[in-house]
Design a protein around this motif. Structure first.
Motif, PDB file in Angstrom:
ATOM      1  N   GLY A  14      -2.008   3.765   4.922  1.00 15.03           N
ATOM      2  CA  GLY A  14      -0.582   4.038   4.856  1.00 15.03           C
ATOM      3  C   GLY A  14      -0.118   4.570   3.526  1.00 15.03           C
ATOM      4  N   MET A  15      -1.043   5.130   2.742  1.00 18.91           N
ATOM      5  CA  MET A  15      -0.712   5.670   1.425  1.00 18.91           C
ATOM      6  C   MET A  15      -0.521   7.181   1.487  1.00 18.91           C
ATOM      7  N   PRO A  16       0.407   7.733   0.709  1.00 21.42           N
ATOM      8  CA  PRO A  16       0.419   9.184   0.521  1.00 21.42           C
ATOM      9  C   PRO A  16      -0.923   9.609  -0.084  1.00 21.42           C
ATOM     10  N   THR A  17      -1.426  10.762   0.315  1.00 22.23           N
ATOM     11  CA  THR A  17      -2.757  11.186  -0.128  1.00 22.23           C
ATOM     12  C   THR A  17      -2.714  12.551  -0.796  1.00 22.23           C
ATOM     13  N   VAL A  18      -3.569  12.707  -1.806  1.00 23.11           N
ATOM     14  CA  VAL A  18      -3.674  13.958  -2.554  1.00 23.11           C
ATOM     15  C   VAL A  18      -5.149  14.339  -2.637  1.00 23.11           C
ATOM     16  N   ALA A  19      -5.480  15.535  -2.201  1.00 28.16           N
ATOM     17  CA  ALA A  19      -6.848  16.029  -2.294  1.00 28.16           C
ATOM     18  C   ALA A  19      -7.040  16.736  -3.630  1.00 28.16           C
ATOM     19  N   ALA A  20      -8.085  16.336  -4.361  1.00 27.42           N
ATOM     20  CA  ALA A  20      -8.412  16.941  -5.655  1.00 27.42           C
ATOM     21  C   ALA A  20      -9.407  18.074  -5.423  1.00 27.42           C
ATOM     22  N   THR A  21      -8.903  19.295  -5.350  1.00 23.72           N
ATOM     23  CA  THR A  21      -9.776  20.413  -4.979  1.00 23.72           C
ATOM     24  C   THR A  21     -10.677  20.868  -6.119  1.00 23.72           C
ATOM     25  N   TYR A  22     -10.483  20.315  -7.327  1.00 27.89           N
ATOM     26  CA  TYR A  22     -11.364  20.643  -8.446  1.00 27.89           C
ATOM     27  C   TYR A  22     -12.649  19.807  -8.408  1.00 27.89           C
ATOM     28  N   PRO A  68       0.804  -1.224   0.000  1.00 30.29           N
ATOM     29  CA  PRO A  68       0.000   0.000   0.000  1.00 30.29           C
ATOM     30  C   PRO A  68       0.835   1.272   0.000  1.00 30.29           C
ATOM     31  N   GLN A  69       1.974   1.263   0.700  1.00 30.37           N
ATOM     32  CA  GLN A  69       2.775   2.481   0.799  1.00 30.37           C
ATOM     33  C   GLN A  69       3.422   2.875  -0.523  1.00 30.37           C
ATOM     34  N   ARG A  70       3.378   1.985  -1.519  1.00 30.21           N
ATOM     35  CA  ARG A  70       3.896   2.322  -2.849  1.00 30.21           C
ATOM     36  C   ARG A  70       2.803   2.891  -3.762  1.00 30.21           C
ATOM     37  N   CYS A  71       1.598   3.060  -3.208  1.00 28.63           N
ATOM     38  CA  CYS A  71       0.478   3.620  -3.958  1.00 28.63           C
ATOM     39  C   CYS A  71       0.101   4.978  -3.369  1.00 28.63           C
ATOM     40  N   VAL A  72      -0.218   5.922  -4.221  1.00 23.60           N
ATOM     41  CA  VAL A  72      -0.750   7.203  -3.773  1.00 23.60           C
ATOM     42  C   VAL A  72      -2.247   7.213  -4.067  1.00 23.60           C
ATOM     43  N   TYR A  73      -3.024   7.821  -3.162  1.00 30.18           N
ATOM     44  CA  TYR A  73      -4.469   7.866  -3.374  1.00 30.18           C
ATOM     45  C   TYR A  73      -4.922   9.302  -3.562  1.00 30.18           C
ATOM     46  N   VAL A  74      -5.706   9.520  -4.612  1.00 30.99           N
ATOM     47  CA  VAL A  74      -6.197  10.847  -4.979  1.00 30.99           C
ATOM     48  C   VAL A  74      -7.719  10.858  -4.874  1.00 30.99           C
ATOM     49  N   GLY A  75      -8.266  11.811  -4.124  1.00 29.08           N
ATOM     50  CA  GLY A  75      -9.715  11.876  -3.985  1.00 29.08           C
ATOM     51  C   GLY A  75     -10.205  13.279  -3.685  1.00 29.08           C
ATOM     52  N   ASP A  76     -11.510  13.476  -3.853  1.00 31.17           N
ATOM     53  CA  ASP A  76     -12.090  14.813  -3.682  1.00 31.17           C
ATOM     54  C   ASP A  76     -13.019  14.900  -2.483  1.00 31.17           C
ATOM     55  N   ASP A  77     -12.897  13.955  -1.559  1.00 30.03           N
ATOM     56  CA  ASP A  77     -13.764  13.946  -0.386  1.00 30.03           C
ATOM     57  C   ASP A  77     -12.906  13.622   0.838  1.00 30.03           C
ATOM     58  N   GLU A  78     -13.306  14.138   1.984  1.00 26.91           N
ATOM     59  CA  GLU A  78     -12.525  13.901   3.201  1.00 26.91           C
ATOM     60  C   GLU A  78     -12.378  12.415   3.496  1.00 26.91           C
ATOM     61  N   ARG A  79     -13.422  11.631   3.204  1.00 30.04           N
ATOM     62  CA  ARG A  79     -13.327  10.190   3.497  1.00 30.04           C
ATOM     63  C   ARG A  79     -12.256   9.514   2.651  1.00 30.04           C
ATOM     64  N   ASP A  80     -11.966  10.068   1.465  1.00 31.61           N
ATOM     65  CA  ASP A  80     -10.886   9.525   0.641  1.00 31.61           C
ATOM     66  C   ASP A  80      -9.545   9.689   1.348  1.00 31.61           C
TER      67      ASP A  80
END
Length: 219
Positions: free
Chosen positions: A182-190, A162-174
């Motif tokens: 244990g993944m790096p996370t990116v918030a999609a503000t668009y 899992p730590q080799r995957c980044v997760y991108v989402g537009d909701d707080e639950r993401d």
């Protein structure tokens, strides 16, 4: 933090695709079928990522605890099923982003709370998803986001820690799910932001205002 990333996992609605027009139309049809005035798409859009709960909440002001919610939800599902890809499109830059990820040798996939009843036919119908190596829906595991189980399942499908995957989402639950996995996370503000646009409070590692900004993080 992103140097060791070998795969990118994305939320679906509000992150990769703009499905609000079809989700909103499915709920709005229920209003007009009952003689109620139509509501504009802009009213539905912020809650499109919440699926039936969000759309029925806007259309009728009800919550899942309401006695009529199950029957209204199934009516909404039938309406949505008939028009899933009528107006749904990938966000601008998403197709180019996916092509770039594949070109760099990075795997990618989808982790959504949308049930596989809709996720499977929708992703099969859109050429964008032909190169996705993992598709995990809201009912693919015993728990949906914000539980990390769907993200662990996607990593399993990719054959990666899992730590080799980044997760991108537009909701707080993401972001909650990604951090728990244990993944790096990116918030999609668009995206839709779940009606709560205080993205800074979500705890994401970083955020992007457009899909292609992700590429700069992965260099």
């Amino acid at each position: 933090m992103f140097e060791q990333v070998q795969a990118v996992l994305f939320d679906l609605d509000g992150t990769l695709i703009d499905s609000a027009p079809d989700l909103g139309a499915a709920a709005d049809q229920m209003r007009t079928d009952r003689g109620l005035p139509s509501l504009p798409l802009d009213v539905y859009r912020p809650m499109a990522g919440a699926g039936a709960r969000g759309m029925l909440g806007i259309a009728f002001g009800i919550t899942p605890e309401h006695a009529d919610f199950p029957s209204l939800r199934e009516e909404f599902f039938r309406n949505y099923e008939r028009r899933m890809t009528a107006s749904t499109r990938a966000f601008g830059g998403v197709a180019e982003l996916v092509e770039a990820l594949v070109g760099r040798g990075l795997a990618w996939g989808v982790v959504t709370n949308k049930s596989m009843r809709f996720t499977a036919p929708l992703t099969a119908a859109m050429p964008l998803f032909a190169t996705a190596r993992a598709i995990v829906g809201g009912d693919s595991t015993p728990h949906s986001k914000p539980h990390p189980a769907p993200l662990f399942e996607a990593a399993r499908q990719l054959g990666l820690p899992p730590q080799r995957c980044v997760y991108v989402g537009d909701d707080e639950r993401d972001i909650v799910a990604g951090r728990a996995a244990g993944m790096p996370t990116v918030a999609a503000t668009y995206g839709y932001l779940g009606g709560t646009p205080e993205v800074a409070a979500w705890g994401a590692d970083t955020h992007i205002a457009s899909p292609l900004q992700l590429l700069a993080l992965l260099k």
